[in-house]
Design an enzyme around this catalytic site. Sequence first.
Site, PDB file in Angstrom:
ATOM      1  N   HIS A   8       1.049  -1.116   0.014  1.00 17.28           N
ATOM      2  CA  HIS A   8      -0.017  -0.102   0.200  1.00 17.28           C
ATOM      3  C   HIS A   8       0.913   1.086   0.086  1.00 17.28           C
ATOM      4  CE1 HIS A   8      -3.683   2.335   0.906  1.00 17.28           C
ATOM      5  NE2 HIS A   8      -2.760   3.080   1.651  1.00 17.28           N
ATOM      6  N   GLU A   9       1.768   1.387   1.063  1.00 17.16           N
ATOM      7  CA  GLU A   9       2.690   2.514   1.056  1.00 17.16           C
ATOM      8  C   GLU A   9       3.641   2.510  -0.207  1.00 17.16           C
ATOM      9  OE1 GLU A   9       2.184   4.726   3.139  1.00 17.16           O
ATOM     10  OE2 GLU A   9       0.602   3.784   4.359  1.00 17.16           O
TER      11      GLU A   9
ATOM     12  N   HIS B  29       1.936   4.548  -2.814  1.00 16.73           N
ATOM     13  CA  HIS B  29       2.078   6.001  -2.526  1.00 16.73           C
ATOM     14  C   HIS B  29       3.511   6.392  -3.067  1.00 16.73           C
ATOM     15  CE1 HIS B  29      -1.903   6.254  -0.598  1.00 16.73           C
ATOM     16  NE2 HIS B  29      -1.467   5.609   0.304  1.00 16.73           N
TER      17      HIS B  29
END
Length: 334
Positions: A17-18, A21
Amino acid sequence: MTIIYALIMFCILVMVHEGGHFIAAKSVGVKVNEFAVGMGPILLKKVKGETRYSIRLFPIGGFCAMEGEDDDSDDERSFGRKPLWAKAIIIVAGAFMNLLLAVVILACSIYYIGIPTTVIGEFSEISPAREAGLSVGDKIVAIEQYKIKDWNDITTAISSQTDDTVSITVERDNKALTYTMQLAAEEATGRKIVGITPDVSRSVGSAIVTGGKATWHMTVSMVDVIGQLVTGEVSAKELTGPIGITVAVSDSVKYGFIYVANLAALISLNLAIVNMLPFPALDGGRLVFLIIRKVTGRAITDEIEGRIHFVGIMLLFGLMIYVTWQDIGRFILK
């Protein structure tokens, strides 16, 4: 070991997920100050270029710290100075990566297991189909009035029969042959069977398509449950947290790797959907504020938005505490 497995799974899902980003931020020219795996004190760190990469003490998450993400930075490469489309890409990228991971995991699982075809692969120990004359390699094309396109059609057609017999048409050596046989009952479930198992095919393309379809069906089900939570049709008591996830991991490990993989896909998809809910502190809430600011011309200041997100974080913490307490009563004190 179960706790370790659960932590490893959770860390991988958060890293993905990170990482979404991080990749999106780098691709649109935003300065990333730190990419961390875990939370709390730093155990290991390495500075490469302008970014510090770190591993922290508590394996319960991670973060991607961008310049100007939470304050007004004068740096031209800060998050706040990028156009709306760039900010939106960065915000959505985390959930997108979790969604993509779910598709990849399910596609790999499907490829490993194989996709059932309409060709007979084996006969069960009790098999009216074998007694009637069917052979391994026969392709089932029709059952009574039902045209057969996939294995699900076969199980549906057989289970829907009201008589004690069924007629099955197969293709063998380019010839259509029809056989009539008695129906048997499966010992464990009582459902109607003819004692056949399918041959399976393994195709990367088919696995990806099927994995995508499976992800879509899971998404629809999750969104439906979220809607029922909002309307009160489903109680918040049905929610589960880290303890419940750990128990689910433990149960999956008992059944094998495929069950663990499917659970990981389910949790990854859950992270994607929940993070995109339009709630303060979540990615979806941040995206809503971006749109509001664009429409109103920054009518909401950074300070006000920060306070709203802080309230959202506190509410989420409260929900996590409540869910964890429910899990303790459900799984530990029961």
